[in-house]
Design a protein around this motif. Structure first.
Motif, mmCIF file in Angstrom:
data_model
loop_
_atom_site.group_PDB
_atom_site.id
_atom_site.type_symbol
_atom_site.label_atom_id
_atom_site.label_comp_id
_atom_site.label_asym_id
_atom_site.label_seq_id
_atom_site.Cartn_x
_atom_site.Cartn_y
_atom_site.Cartn_z
ATOM 1 N N ALA A 1 0.819 -1.218 0.000
ATOM 2 C CA ALA A 1 0.000 0.000 0.000
ATOM 3 C C ALA A 1 0.850 1.265 0.000
ATOM 4 O O ALA A 1 0.482 2.270 -0.631
ATOM 5 N N LEU A 2 1.985 1.239 0.713
ATOM 6 C CA LEU A 2 2.812 2.437 0.851
ATOM 7 C C LEU A 2 3.890 2.550 -0.220
ATOM 8 O O LEU A 2 4.623 3.540 -0.251
ATOM 9 N N ALA A 3 3.970 1.560 -1.099
ATOM 10 C CA ALA A 3 4.959 1.590 -2.181
ATOM 11 C C ALA A 3 4.629 2.711 -3.165
ATOM 12 O O ALA A 3 3.465 3.122 -3.307
ATOM 13 N N PRO A 4 5.629 3.246 -3.881
ATOM 14 C CA PRO A 4 5.385 4.341 -4.836
ATOM 15 C C PRO A 4 4.338 4.016 -5.895
ATOM 16 O O PRO A 4 3.690 4.916 -6.419
ATOM 17 N N THR A 5 4.157 2.739 -6.212
ATOM 18 C CA THR A 5 3.185 2.351 -7.232
ATOM 19 C C THR A 5 1.743 2.438 -6.742
ATOM 20 O O THR A 5 0.817 2.354 -7.547
ATOM 21 N N CYS A 6 1.543 2.611 -5.429
ATOM 22 C CA CYS A 6 0.184 2.599 -4.882
ATOM 23 C C CYS A 6 -0.162 3.821 -4.035
ATOM 24 O O CYS A 6 -1.279 4.317 -4.080
ATOM 25 N N ILE A 7 0.796 4.318 -3.258
ATOM 26 C CA ILE A 7 0.491 5.302 -2.226
ATOM 27 C C ILE A 7 -0.132 6.586 -2.771
ATOM 28 O O ILE A 7 -1.032 7.164 -2.164
ATOM 29 N N HIS A 8 0.319 7.030 -3.933
ATOM 30 C CA HIS A 8 -0.183 8.305 -4.458
ATOM 31 C C HIS A 8 -1.659 8.201 -4.845
ATOM 32 O O HIS A 8 -2.456 9.105 -4.546
ATOM 33 N N ASN A 9 -2.032 7.110 -5.495
ATOM 34 C CA ASN A 9 -3.432 6.911 -5.855
ATOM 35 C C ASN A 9 -4.295 6.677 -4.615
ATOM 36 O O ASN A 9 -5.445 7.125 -4.553
ATOM 37 N N LEU A 10 -3.736 5.984 -3.646
ATOM 38 C CA LEU A 10 -4.456 5.741 -2.403
ATOM 39 C C LEU A 10 -4.745 7.052 -1.673
ATOM 40 O O LEU A 10 -5.873 7.300 -1.234
ATOM 41 N N LEU A 11 -3.735 7.896 -1.546
ATOM 42 C CA LEU A 11 -3.939 9.179 -0.867
ATOM 43 C C LEU A 11 -4.871 10.097 -1.654
ATOM 44 O O LEU A 11 -5.686 10.812 -1.076
ATOM 45 N N ARG A 12 -4.740 10.074 -2.994
ATOM 46 C CA ARG A 12 -5.630 10.898 -3.810
ATOM 47 C C ARG A 12 -7.076 10.474 -3.596
ATOM 48 O O ARG A 12 -7.973 11.313 -3.447
ATOM 49 N N ARG A 13 -7.312 9.178 -3.537
ATOM 50 C CA ARG A 13 -8.664 8.659 -3.285
ATOM 51 C C ARG A 13 -9.196 9.167 -1.950
ATOM 52 O O ARG A 13 -10.330 9.625 -1.840
ATOM 53 N N ASN A 14 -8.359 9.120 -0.900
ATOM 54 C CA ASN A 14 -8.827 9.475 0.430
ATOM 55 C C ASN A 14 -8.951 10.982 0.639
ATOM 56 O O ASN A 14 -9.858 11.446 1.336
ATOM 57 N N ILE A 15 -8.041 11.753 0.049
ATOM 58 C CA ILE A 15 -8.157 13.211 0.152
ATOM 59 C C ILE A 15 -9.387 13.700 -0.606
ATOM 60 O O ILE A 15 -10.142 14.562 -0.129
ATOM 61 N N ASP A 16 -9.625 13.150 -1.790
ATOM 62 C CA ASP A 16 -10.835 13.512 -2.545
ATOM 63 C C ASP A 16 -12.095 13.137 -1.768
ATOM 64 O O ASP A 16 -13.067 13.902 -1.731
ATOM 65 N N LEU A 17 -12.085 11.962 -1.143
ATOM 66 C CA LEU A 17 -13.225 11.521 -0.347
ATOM 67 C C LEU A 17 -13.442 12.455 0.839
ATOM 68 O O LEU A 17 -14.586 12.842 1.136
ATOM 69 N N ALA A 18 -12.360 12.829 1.514
ATOM 70 C CA ALA A 18 -12.475 13.724 2.664
ATOM 71 C C ALA A 18 -13.032 15.087 2.249
ATOM 72 O O ALA A 18 -13.896 15.661 2.933
ATOM 73 N N ARG A 19 -12.566 15.629 1.139
ATOM 74 C CA ARG A 19 -13.051 16.932 0.669
ATOM 75 C C ARG A 19 -14.533 16.874 0.302
ATOM 76 O O ARG A 19 -15.310 17.758 0.666
ATOM 77 N N LYS A 20 -14.909 15.835 -0.404
ATOM 78 C CA LYS A 20 -16.304 15.693 -0.816
ATOM 79 C C LYS A 20 -17.219 15.562 0.394
ATOM 80 O O LYS A 20 -18.264 16.233 0.493
ATOM 81 N N ASN A 21 -16.813 14.723 1.351
ATOM 82 C CA ASN A 21 -17.650 14.498 2.518
ATOM 83 C C ASN A 21 -17.676 15.698 3.455
ATOM 84 O O ASN A 21 -18.702 16.006 4.064
ATOM 85 N N LEU A 22 -16.541 16.384 3.570
ATOM 86 C CA LEU A 22 -16.503 17.573 4.428
ATOM 87 C C LEU A 22 -17.441 18.645 3.893
ATOM 88 O O LEU A 22 -18.092 19.368 4.667
ATOM 89 N N ALA A 23 -17.544 18.755 2.576
ATOM 90 C CA ALA A 23 -18.474 19.719 1.984
ATOM 91 C C ALA A 23 -19.917 19.375 2.346
ATOM 92 O O ALA A 23 -20.742 20.271 2.599
ATOM 93 N N LEU A 24 -20.243 18.092 2.398
ATOM 94 C CA LEU A 24 -21.587 17.675 2.800
ATOM 95 C C LEU A 24 -21.857 18.043 4.251
ATOM 96 O O LEU A 24 -22.938 18.546 4.583
ATOM 97 N N LEU A 25 -20.888 17.796 5.118
ATOM 98 C CA LEU A 25 -21.054 18.136 6.526
ATOM 99 C C LEU A 25 -21.155 19.645 6.712
ATOM 100 O O LEU A 25 -21.967 20.128 7.516
ATOM 101 N N GLU A 26 -20.360 20.388 5.964
ATOM 102 C CA GLU A 26 -20.413 21.851 6.063
ATOM 103 C C GLU A 26 -21.783 22.386 5.646
ATOM 104 O O GLU A 26 -22.324 23.304 6.281
ATOM 105 N N THR A 27 -22.356 21.802 4.606
ATOM 106 C CA THR A 27 -23.691 22.212 4.169
ATOM 107 C C THR A 27 -24.709 21.999 5.276
ATOM 108 O O THR A 27 -25.570 22.854 5.534
ATOM 109 N N PHE A 28 -24.620 20.847 5.958
ATOM 110 C CA PHE A 28 -25.527 20.584 7.065
ATOM 111 C C PHE A 28 -25.341 21.613 8.177
ATOM 112 O O PHE A 28 -26.326 22.186 8.688
ATOM 113 N N ILE A 29 -24.114 21.868 8.562
ATOM 114 C CA ILE A 29 -23.860 22.789 9.664
ATOM 115 C C ILE A 29 -24.320 24.199 9.318
ATOM 116 O O ILE A 29 -24.950 24.883 10.149
#
Length: 413
Positions: free
Chosen positions: A286-314
């Motif tokens: 998972a942490l190898a150069p062939t995987c880590i960048h796509n893994l983090l991109r997936r999770n950062i994008d997910l966090a941004r998308k979900n945080l926007a939903l929570l912000e809308t609620f608040i």
């Protein structure tokens, strides 16, 4: 006999083992602090090396204890990650693999702290970071932050807390439960102060590098504490939070001071001998150069998308809740009130779970011993997006028909 305080996130008032009791039955688990979990098949889809399988090479391998301190592959990968943009690369021997960050933290504190020592701990934070030193006989001072200044640390306040016997200063960056960061300039000032006083610095960086509200181009983007050139620094991390792999139980201790690693390795002989070979292999993949960048991109994008939903609620419920918007990590610390008075957050979480299946963590009980942070709840906003969406819809319905039943927090007389 050592006495340690009950872990509040796991044991809240009359609700023993809060997370253990409820997280498997909650319909909408928005108390979880990890990014939405992944399978090995998911990792292979994210990896640029889809033909390889981290489990394949273990099919015929003898399942011994494996590499006691962690495989060369995993420690080397982590050393490379910590060596980016640093004048002195971190040797792989300066990393010790552990059974999750929770063991890394415990082992580090067990090794460094004892009776007669004074410890200063960033607060609010994960209870382990201040309760374990107390249980080991140290005196702990809480370096408090609050929402009024964006949960930021005050170096002048730190100077007042330092004593002649101050052994260790602990920070959590990014921070649980608020999602705040300790910015670059503050970290540099902290290092200068610690160097002047010869105090060891320890950063729990388990939510690093999930930065979704600040970019590396920002001058205040927080680097790892290890990159700032002070030898008496040590950090912990894991694949659980930012990397979606909590089930592997892989964490680590990394330090510029090799004597800290040696001491922790000796102490660990009394607990777990090594991390399992399968866990080590998947983490390495998972942490190898062939995987880590796509893994983090997936999770950062997910966090941004979900945080926007929570912000809308608040924003649409400002009549009842307020927050300091998180800049990193997976958690938000949200304060709920009624007519300006904080709600009883434990009662609120219990009623919400019972009526809707939405799970939060009560802030005053889990982070303030029942007295501080009244009305606050910790929300884990990086599960699968549909879980958060449905959970927020259920919460919205509760706010319209049910919130009036939530009691306000009563002051103790």
């Amino acid at each position: 006999m050592v006495k340690i305080e009950a872990f509040a996130v796991e044991q809240v008032l009359d609700c023993p083992q809060w997370m253990d009791k409820y997280e498997t039955i909650a319909k909408y688990n928005t108390a979880e602090t990890c990014c939405a979990s992944l399978s090995v098949d998911d990792l292979r889809e994210l990896s640029e090396d889809k033909d390889s399988n981290p489990l394949a090479r273990l099919q015929s391998a003898k399942l011994t204890y494996g590499a006691i301190r962690g495989s060369d592959e995993l420690r080397g990968t982590l050393a490379n990650l910590y060596s980016v943009k640093t004048p002195t690369p971190l040797p792989k021997d300066n990393i010790l693999i552990t059974a999750g960050a929770i063991q890394a933290n415990f082992m580090l504190l067990y090794t460094l702290v004892g009776p007669g020592d004074h410890v200063i701990c960033h607060y609010p934070t994960y209870q382990q970071l201040y309760s374990v030193p107390t249980s080991l006989g140290a005196e702990v001072s809480l370096w408090k932050t609050d929402a009024s200044n964006g949960w930021q640390l005050d170096l002048k306040e730190l100077e007042k807390l330092i004593r002649p016997n101050t052994k260790l200063i602990i920070i959590n960056n990014p921070q649980n439960p608020t999602g705040a960061i300790v910015p670059h300039s503050t970290l540099e000032e902290l290092v200068d102060l610690a160097r002047e006083k010869s105090i060891t610095l320890f950063a729990d960086e388990v939510y690093r590098p999930l930065f979704h509200n600040i970019t590396p181009m920002d001058k205040e983007f927080p680097p790892s504490l290890l990159s700032l050139g002070y030898e008496r620094t040590v950090v912990t991390g894991s694949v659980s939070k930012a990397y979606s792999l909590a089930g592997l139980r892989v964490g680590w201790i990394a330090s510029r001071d090799p004597s800290i690693i040696e001491a922790c390795a000796s102490a660990r002989d009394y607990t777990t001998i090594s991390v399992g070979q399968i866990d080590d292999a998947v983490a390495s993949y998972a942490l190898a150069p062939t995987c880590i960048h796509n893994l983090l991109r997936r999770n950062i994008d997910l966090a941004r998308k979900n945080l926007a939903l929570l912000e809308t609620f608040i924003e649409s419920h400002r009549w009842a809740c307020e927050w300091v918007k998180p800049r990193a990590g997976t958690t938000a610390f949200v304060r709920f009130t009624k007519m300006g008075k904080p709600v009883d957050d434990v009662a609120f979480c219990e009623m919400l779970l019972d009526r809707t299946g939405v799970m939060f963590v009560p802030g005053s009980a889990c982070f303030g011993g029942g007295e501080e942070f009244p009305g606050y709840v910790r929300i884990g906003y990086v599960p699968e997006t549909e879980v958060l969406e449905q959970g927020l819809e259920a919460l919205k319905a509760f706010m319209e028909d049910g919130y009036e039943d939530v009691p306000v927090k009563k002051k103790k007389t």
